[in-house]
Scaffold this active site. Structure first.
Site, PDB file in Angstrom:
ATOM      1  N   HIS A  31      71.904  30.224  32.325  1.00  0.00           N
ATOM      2  CA  HIS A  31      71.705  29.391  33.403  1.00  0.00           C
ATOM      3  C   HIS A  31      73.117  28.499  33.420  1.00  0.00           C
ATOM      4  O   HIS A  31      73.269  27.612  32.707  1.00  0.00           O
ATOM      5  CB  HIS A  31      70.606  28.320  33.053  1.00  0.00           C
ATOM      6  CG  HIS A  31      69.425  29.045  32.734  1.00  0.00           C
ATOM      7  ND1 HIS A  31      69.041  29.837  31.767  1.00  0.00           N
ATOM      8  CD2 HIS A  31      68.074  28.804  33.547  1.00  0.00           C
ATOM      9  CE1 HIS A  31      67.608  30.233  31.510  1.00  0.00           C
ATOM     10  NE2 HIS A  31      67.231  29.695  32.812  1.00  0.00           N
ATOM     11  N   HIS A 267      70.722  28.212  39.286  1.00  0.00           N
ATOM     12  CA  HIS A 267      69.778  27.662  38.247  1.00  0.00           C
ATOM     13  C   HIS A 267      69.729  28.693  36.874  1.00  0.00           C
ATOM     14  O   HIS A 267      69.966  28.526  35.764  1.00  0.00           O
ATOM     15  CB  HIS A 267      68.396  27.283  38.409  1.00  0.00           C
ATOM     16  CG  HIS A 267      67.472  27.025  37.462  1.00  0.00           C
ATOM     17  ND1 HIS A 267      67.436  25.488  36.692  1.00  0.00           N
ATOM     18  CD2 HIS A 267      66.521  27.803  36.688  1.00  0.00           C
ATOM     19  CE1 HIS A 267      66.708  25.768  35.700  1.00  0.00           C
ATOM     20  NE2 HIS A 267      65.992  26.943  35.664  1.00  0.00           N
ATOM     21  N   GLU A 421      48.176  14.078  21.009  1.00  0.00           N
ATOM     22  CA  GLU A 421      48.391  15.255  19.965  1.00  0.00           C
ATOM     23  C   GLU A 421      49.606  15.958  20.033  1.00  0.00           C
ATOM     24  O   GLU A 421      50.252  16.248  19.168  1.00  0.00           O
ATOM     25  CB  GLU A 421      47.350  16.233  19.839  1.00  0.00           C
ATOM     26  CG  GLU A 421      46.089  15.559  19.024  1.00  0.00           C
ATOM     27  CD  GLU A 421      45.169  14.869  19.751  1.00  0.00           C
ATOM     28  OE1 GLU A 421      43.908  14.452  19.391  1.00  0.00           O
ATOM     29  OE2 GLU A 421      45.160  14.618  20.995  1.00  0.00           O
ATOM     30  N   HIS A 483      33.834  20.518  20.373  1.00  0.00           N
ATOM     31  CA  HIS A 483      34.750  19.878  19.020  1.00  0.00           C
ATOM     32  C   HIS A 483      34.759  20.776  18.023  1.00  0.00           C
ATOM     33  O   HIS A 483      35.668  20.851  17.073  1.00  0.00           O
ATOM     34  CB  HIS A 483      34.033  18.564  18.649  1.00  0.00           C
ATOM     35  CG  HIS A 483      34.577  17.441  19.507  1.00  0.00           C
ATOM     36  ND1 HIS A 483      34.138  17.562  21.029  1.00  0.00           N
ATOM     37  CD2 HIS A 483      34.801  16.315  19.245  1.00  0.00           C
ATOM     38  CE1 HIS A 483      34.665  16.177  21.430  1.00  0.00           C
ATOM     39  NE2 HIS A 483      34.949  15.345  20.178  1.00  0.00           N
TER      40      HIS A 483
END
Length: 691
Positions: A31, A267, A421, A483
């Site tokens: 890049h 890019h 998290e 869960h």
């Protein structure tokens, strides 16, 4: 201070741009656009503000730099070369090639000094930088004294549109703003280009307003291509703001100088040969020469190196004087800088007897953490808004908070991560990368899945972080299948250099922490139960520290079947063995809390635990994925759980001593009827591995 231009500034910037073009062209991969566009700010930052030295690259008070938009790593490699780190021109020429010092994205622990963290997956580096900033703030609050400011470094970060689009960046930025991390300066490469083209197609938010809402200090420079004075002034102003992190929105032109500057074509692909030639001509370089670093640029960056070395010399004098005046703190800091653990720390680990009460392993973990927090001052804990469920906070812990909040202070060792998290995992990587902390954090095991991108980088980067992952199975009960982790263990066990633990009792919990603390280059996930677990008769810290061991031997050592289990299923398997004994069948029970640690044991030991000669049945309330390496038949749950009390779920899914005993008898009968020789998977794998 005001900006004073140097005669070599423009030549140095042009050198960075032409090197970037050459590097990517030679490798035919990479890049070039971002390095060419951010060359001015990179030169300015490292030549005027950044304090470090390649002569002592591990100096603890060095400024930290994180390239969050890691696809532009050619820029970082170029800067490290110019600054005298251990990257040569030949290394730059081997960019993205096999065994190169310059891989396709920056990697820490890859033999290159100056790479603080592994970046590439977007948003991770930015979040790592938040961890580095927290670590510095904690170190300063813990060790700095009047007249002896040992920790003063800044954390600088480059990031792009892709980083800001990833959700992890929002999580991390929100927390950084709340914590008022004034030691963090981020420079956003606002070039309006992503892989898909102009960001008008997908990313049109007002980034400045977004970060103001996070309570950041926000600045803007609208000419990042040429206006060095404005860039200098922005960084200088950022330094003056000490109670907020700073974001500098820098408008740049991707691929500046090329024929296709400002477009997506620069890019992720090399420039054409004729384009590189005209770039060099435009910047006053010989178009036919490659990898050129003019003498005046070498000299200018040599002076930058000397400035860094002088800063280290001055700091060393302060540190020596600090040792005379504050000997205890100096000894503690030196121990942590050297990466040594306190002598005798392991004596803090509690041991348990079979007569002790049954306790949930999350509760056992709480007790261990309370003792380790005293024995290990480098422990920096936290949780994702589940402190009361994870039981991760010890009794007298002080929260890490800005003092103005009156909720704690920067010397605090417990971080309230909130429901974040993914950022929590990446921030822990930054905390550990700083070099003074062992971070721990808590959430439910199922929600570690939110953070797998960061967990994977922990393992790749060899960061010592510890996840306290409670509510480890269908045993959590009524919260139901959303869960209850079924596949999570399999996914985590599949990550190289990640140690997944599922302890069965108190001694195994202590063993899990022991190995996790001693594993300086390996992250750990401790899967802990909500339901009570009995203390096992055959367990000990020493045995469990091997990752797998015989917890209950068959009478006379002659087993008809081996039951191998983890966590809450170990006690169930012991009961199943007793039930089998009533029918004249002998069973050995093996606890295998850590596959990773077990695999590090000698072959002879592993085969002694899981020998050939009898069928092996694994028992675990997870997917069977991976158990084929340790068993012939798997008793598992390969569907999602259900919402009900834990006891009802274990009965529903057949995880009772009676069901396991019945299945064991059928397996024994089948092996005998078919005259199948039960070769241990341990032996079988070794046989094929030797070919």
């Amino acid at each position: 201070m005001t900006f004073t231009p140097l005669p070599t500034d423009e030549k140095a910037i042009a050198t960075i741009r032409t090197l970037a073009a050459d590097i990517v062209f030679k490798s035919n991969s990479g890049h070039p656009g971002m390095p060419m566009g951010m060359a001015p700010i990179a030169h300015l930052l490292f030549s005027r503000f950044f304090t470090a030295s390649g002569k002592d690259p591990k100096w603890i008070n060095r400024d930290r730099f994180v390239l969050s938009n890691g696809h532009g790593c050619a820029l970082q490699y170029i800067m490290l070369h110019l600054l005298g780190y251990n990257i040569s021109l030949d290394d730059l020429k081997s960019f993205r090639q096999l065994d190169s010092k310059c891989p396709g994205h920056p990697e820490t622990n890859h033999g290159v000094d100056g790479i603080e963290v592994t970046t590439g997956p977007l948003g991770q580096g930015f979040s790592n930088a938040v961890g580095l900033a927290i670590a510095q703030a904690n170190a300063a609050a813990t060790f700095n004294k009047d007249g002896a400011e040992l920790f003063t470094n800044k954390t600088y970060t480059f990031l792009g549109d892709g980083c800001l689009m990833e959700g992890i960046a929002s999580e991390a930025a929100s927390l950084a703003g709340h914590l008022k991390l004034g030691n963090m300066i981020c420079i956003y490469d606002d070039n309006h280009i992503s892989i898909d083209g102009d960001t008008a197609c997908s990313f049109t938010e007002d980034v400045e307003q977004r970060f103001l809402a996070y309570d950041w200090h926000v600045l803007a420079v609208n000419d990042g291509d040429k206006d060095l004075a404005a860039m200098y002034a922005a960084i200088e102003e950022a330094h003056k703001v000490t109670d907020k992190p700073t974001l500098i929105r820098l408008k740049t032109t991707i691929g500046f100088g090329s024929k296709i500057q400002g477009g997506a074509g620069t890019h992720g692909a090399p420039l054409k040969a004729d384009d590189i030639e005209q770039v060099k001509t435009k910047f006053g370089f010989d178009p036919k020469q490659n990898f050129v670093v003019p003498d005046e640029v070498v000299k200018a960056y040599g002076e930058v190196q000397q400035r860094g070395s002088k800063a280290i010399e001055a700091w060393n004098k302060v540190y020596a004087d600090y040792g005379k005046k504050h000997s205890a703190e100096h000894a503690e800091l030196q121990r942590r800088i050297e990466g040594k653990l306190p002598q005798g720390w392991e004596s803090a680990l509690p041991t348990f007897k079979p007569t002790d009460s049954a306790v949930a392993s999350r509760k056992l973990s709480e007790g261990v953490l309370a003792k380790l927090a005293v024995a290990l001052p480098e422990l920096l804990g936290g949780s994702a808004d589940l402190t009361g469920s994870n039981l991760t906070r010890w009794g007298d812990a002080v929260d890490f908070q800005h003092p103005s909040t009156r909720l704690g202070d920067y010397s605090g060792r417990y971080i309230r991560y909130g429901v974040r998290e993914h950022a929590m995992g990446a921030i822990m990587n930054g905390l550990n990368a700083y070099g003074l902390h062992i971070p721990t954090s808590g959430t439910f095991l199922n929600f570690v899945s939110y953070a797998v991108g960061a967990v994977r980088l922990s393992a790749l980067s060899k960061h010592q972080v510890i996840w306290v992952a409670t509510h480890d199975s269908i045993g959590l009960g009524e919260d139901g299948p959303t869960h209850q982790p079924i596949e999570t263990a399999g996914a985590l066990r599949a990550i190289p250099n990640l140690n997944f633990w599922r302890p069965a009792d108190g001694n195994e919990v202590s063993a899990a922490y022991k190995v996790a603390i001693e594993s300086r280059n390996t992250p750990s996930v401790l899967a802990l139960s909500r339901q009570n677990l009995p203390q096992l008769e055959g367990s000990s810290i020493e045995k469990a520290s091997k990752g797998g061991y015989v917890v209950k031997e068959a009478p006379g050592g002659k087993a008809d079947i081996i039951l191998v289990a983890t966590g809450s299923e170990v006690a169930i398997s012991v009961d199943a063995a007793s039930a089998l004994k009533e029918n004249g069948i002998n069973a050995r029970v093996v606890s295998l809390p850590s596959w990773h640690t077990f695999e590090q044991q000698p072959y002879e030991y592993r085969l002694s635990v899981l020998p050939s000669g009898q069928p092996i049945l694994s028992v675990e309330v997870y997917s069977r994925v991976g158990w084929q390496a340790y068993s012939h038949v798997q008793h598992s749950i390969d569907r999602f759980g259900a919402s009900a009390p834990a006891g009802a779920l274990y009965k529903k899914f057949g995880f009772t001593p009676e069901v396991i005993a019945e299945k064991s008898q059928k397996i024994i009968a089948h092996y005998k009827a078919q005259n199948i020789k039960a070769v241990s998977p341990i032996e079988l794998h070794a046989a094929f591995a030797s070919e």
